[in-house]
Motif scaffolding. Structure first.
Motif, PDB file in Angstrom:
ATOM      1  N   GLU A 207      -1.504 -41.867  68.012  1.00 46.23           N
ATOM      2  CA  GLU A 207      -1.383 -40.978  69.173  1.00 46.23           C
ATOM      3  C   GLU A 207       0.087 -40.819  69.560  1.00 46.23           C
ATOM      4  OE1 GLU A 207      -4.057 -41.772  72.581  1.00 46.23           O
ATOM      5  OE2 GLU A 207      -2.253 -41.559  73.806  1.00 46.23           O
TER       6      GLU A 207
ATOM      7  N   THR B 237       1.636 -38.507  67.137  1.00 43.12           N
ATOM      8  CA  THR B 237       1.252 -37.113  67.402  1.00 43.12           C
ATOM      9  C   THR B 237       2.031 -36.550  68.586  1.00 43.12           C
ATOM     10  OG1 THR B 237      -0.975 -37.670  66.664  1.00 43.12           O
ATOM     11  CG2 THR B 237      -0.715 -35.615  67.881  1.00 43.12           C
ATOM     12  N   LEU B 238       2.089 -37.327  69.656  1.00 39.56           N
ATOM     13  CA  LEU B 238       2.793 -36.860  70.857  1.00 39.56           C
ATOM     14  C   LEU B 238       4.271 -36.642  70.564  1.00 39.56           C
ATOM     15  CD1 LEU B 238       1.061 -39.091  73.555  1.00 39.56           C
ATOM     16  CD2 LEU B 238       0.702 -36.660  73.139  1.00 39.56           C
ATOM     17  N   ARG B 239       4.850 -37.547  69.765  1.00 41.50           N
ATOM     18  CA  ARG B 239       6.262 -37.371  69.389  1.00 41.50           C
ATOM     19  C   ARG B 239       6.399 -36.113  68.529  1.00 41.50           C
ATOM     20  NH1 ARG B 239      10.320 -38.239  70.145  1.00 41.50           N
ATOM     21  NH2 ARG B 239      11.356 -39.544  68.613  1.00 41.50           N
ATOM     22  N   ALA B 240       5.428 -35.896  67.629  1.00 43.73           N
ATOM     23  CA  ALA B 240       5.495 -34.730  66.736  1.00 43.73           C
ATOM     24  C   ALA B 240       5.408 -33.425  67.519  1.00 43.73           C
ATOM     25  CB  ALA B 240       4.376 -34.799  65.706  1.00 43.73           C
TER      26      ALA B 240
END
Lengths: 433, 253
Positions: free
Chosen positions: A325, A328-331
């Motif tokens: 997660e 994903t949030l960093r991406a």
């Protein structure tokens, strides 16, 4: 920001067992801290209330009178003039009382014991009735000369009851021994260690025992409107009274009865004043408060370490579970700082939830125990300065514990949060576990 | 075979990879994933990257998406050499220029459908709440999930989750959308729907799409298929040619 809070809150809610366990631990620590602080504060409040009524003013102007170099008596002479000077020098003064001081062997038909004598004018001592709970007799009877108030423990040891007579034997200011027979007028409930040291009699009787003039007493107890002024008043009197012609002893932060040996060793004769505050006079009994405070701080540090390790471990687990997660949030464009913030929120909310419930729990326990009026065994009474357990929970102390534990818990969570934020998005996204 | 180059009229490629090498170190062993990859993608293209497992499709998408860095070579996105950008600038580039659609959807499980889609907009902090709501709802209507705004991801089917992921990728109106095997975890009908949706958005909005896939049917929708093998580009061909090549490969086996 709201979204981060929401994520943190929902993550806590979705891991109910973990949240309850860790939150429960934090609550337990906070509750324990509130109870310990309540107890410590209760003892302190009781001690201060009792001691400042029964044995010391907020500031005391006392002294020693020596006819010969090696023979001292706890006496201050020429009281009216001194009282006038004090009224002028201490505008912070609420009221002032005379308190005789002495040291005597108390002899009954079957036993004897050494006690510190407190001379009182009971009609002027309104606080006395509040601080002492009588088991037998009447406080008003102390208005009559040659009467005595004992504590339960003393009466038991001397095997006397109200109406019985005991003999007081003391060395006078002239170095001879004098005795006075007094009637036990009242027996009060024990008030901790004080009960084994002090007893009270009318000032007139004490003067008779010590063969003192009417313008002499043991000490002038100064009660201030605000106790915060104590250091300033004490310092001012230490400076001003010598300027007004009095000889003043160097400050010695001990009760008067522990100073005889020192005073007797000194070569001077005549009158010397001794200016003390309430803390000096009860320093021999405040060890229990200090010990409890030390124990509280020690326990707090230990518990904080345990909680910190727990929080860090839990966050490690949470971060491990949510590595994908985080990736994903960093991406999708979340900066590292926001990742840190997200986990900090989680730790903060867990800590806040824990500390608030713990504080409420601790408060409830304190109120419950206060309401139960639990009488403690004698050994405990000596430490807690009261017959019963008394918890005085200060709102500032509760707020302080909530703040400290929440702050520390949030602070330790910075480490795993930073490490989570430093992960490369691609590494985090492909994390398995 | 036809070697396809730029299909768009635009002069400057939105993605440009020049001699890109990526090597992973696994303990003491160095594993090459890309061996000198060069590729230009122009605005508005709908490109499929195809190839067997381990050919470097995901690595190429990771480098283009700025979630990983090349061992050597130049990766340029929207005219910016990613090697010269700081971590903060790379994150900003991802936030404002790129949208991601992941094979496993990668939705935030504790947020609702609406909140998942809204999240990149909150990170951008460009729109006011009303504009955000309008943008999110329009997209959710487009992907057919406007009736599911309050659902959590675990209350949705795989296809619905992927549509949420598509909406999240597009909500910031990125110039470039990267999709790594977007249909791999979906049944064929749902996968087809997702590709149709992406294609429609590509046509309507002019958004550039680069997606990796194994699926020949999915490849059919692309303007061009870039075939990778062993970390290198084999060729850049039309979907029809890719179909033929795959069929020939299957017969050969």
């Amino acid at each position: 920001m709201f979204q981060l809070l929401l994520i943190a809150l929902r993550n806590l809610a979705s891991h109910k067992r973990r949240t309850l366990l860790l939150g429960g631990a934090i609550a337990g620590v906070t509750g324990l801290l509130v109870i310990l602080m309540g107890l410590s504060n209760g003892i302190q409040t009781t001690t201060v209330e009792t001691a400042t009524t029964l044995m010391t003013g907020h500031v005391n102007v006392a002294g020693f009178f020596k006819v010969t170099a090696g023979q001292s008596a706890p006496v201050v002479t020429a009281i009216p003039a001194l009282q006038q000077q004090l009224l002028q020098e201490v505008p912070e003064l609420d009221y002032m009382v005379q308190r005789g001081r002495g040291y005597s062997k108390v002899v009954s038909d079957t036993s004897s014991m050494d006690l510190v004598l407190g001379g009182v004018d009971i009609q002027n001592e309104t606080g006395f009735r509040k601080a002492l709970m009588l088991r037998e007799g009447r406080m008003e009877d102390l208005e009559q000369p040659n009467t005595l108030l004992l504590f339960e423990e003393q009466a038991k040891k001397l095997e006397v009851k109200v109406g019985d007579t005991v003999t007081l034997s003391s060395p006078t200011m002239r170095g001879t021994s004098n005795t006075v027979d007094v009637r036990v007028a009242a027996i009060a409930a024990n008030v901790g260690m004080l009960s084994s040291v002090y007893c009270y009699l009318p000032n007139s009787t004490l003067r008779a025992l010590y063969q003192m003039r009417d313008d002499a007493t043991g000490a002038l107890h100064l009660y201030l409107k605000d106790t915060a002024d104590v250091p300033a008043v004490q310092a001012r009197l230490m400076k001003r009274l010598p300027e007004l012609g009095h000889k003043v002893l160097d400050h010695n932060p001990n009760p008067f009865f522990m100073k005889f040996e020192t005073v007797n060793r000194e070569a001077w004769t005549g009158q010397r004043l001794d200016i003390t505050n309430w803390e000096d006079e009860i320093s021999f009994i405040t060890w229990s408060v200090k010990a409890l405070n030390g124990l509280t701080v020690g326990l707090l540090v230990l518990l904080l370490i345990i909680i910190s390790v727990g929080v860090m471990n839990t966050l490690w687990i949470a971060i491990r579970e949510r590595t994908r997660e985080i990736g994903t949030l960093r991406a999708i464009g979340m900066q590292r700082g926001w990742v840190v913030l997200m986990f900090l929120f989680e730790a903060f909310m867990l800590a806040l939830f824990g500390t608030l419930s713990g504080a409420l729990l601790g408060l409830a326990v304190c109120l419950g125990l206060n309401a139960a009026h639990i009488t403690m065994p004698m050994a405990v009474q000596l430490i807690i300065m009261s017959e019963q357990l008394r918890f005085a929970v200060s709102p500032v102390a509760v707020a302080g514990s909530i703040f400290i534990i929440t702050f520390c818990t949030t602070l330790v969570s910075l480490i795993p949060s930073f490490l989570a934020a430093r992960m490369k998005p691609v590494t985090a996204m492909h994390h398995i576990g | 075979m036809t070697q396809l180059t730029a299909v768009s009229g635009a002069n400057r490629p939105i993605v440009s990879l020049t001699d890109v090498i990526k090597t992973y170190t696994l303990g003491k062993v160095e594993v090459p994933a890309l061996r000198g990859l060069s590729l230009d993608v122009y605005p508005g293209e709908f490109i499929s990257i195809a190839g067997p497992s381990g050919s470097g499709k995901t690595t190429a998408l990771n480098l283009i998406g700025c979630v990983d860095t090349a061992s050597s070579g130049v990766v340029s996105v929207d005219g910016q050499d990613t090697k010269t950008l700081s971590e903060r600038q790379l994150t900003d580039l991802r936030l404002h220029t790129i949208g991601f659609i992941f094979q496993s959807f990668n939705l935030v499980s504790v947020l609702s459908v609406y909140q998942n889609v809204e999240f990149p907009l909150l990170l951008q902090r460009k729109l006011n709440p009303k504009e955000r709501e309008q943008r999110v709802m329009t997209l959710l209507e487009q992907v057919g999930l406007d009736k599911h705004v309050k659902h959590r991801p675990n209350e949705l089917s795989g296809g619905q989750r992927q549509r949420v992921a598509v909406a999240r990728a597009l909500v910031t109106r990125p110039k470039l959308v990267l999709a790594d095997e977007p249909t791999a975890n979906l049944d064929s009908v749902t996968g087809q729907n997702i590709i149709d949706l992406m294609k429609e958005l590509n046509r309507k909005e002019g958004t550039t799409f680069i997606f990796s896939t194994h699926d020949a049917k999915v490849m059919n929708h692309a303007n061009a298929v870039v075939r990778l093998a062993d970390g290198k580009i084999l060729d850049r061909i039309t979907p029809a040619e890719a179909q033929k090549a795959m069929a020939a490969g299957a017969e050969g086996h």
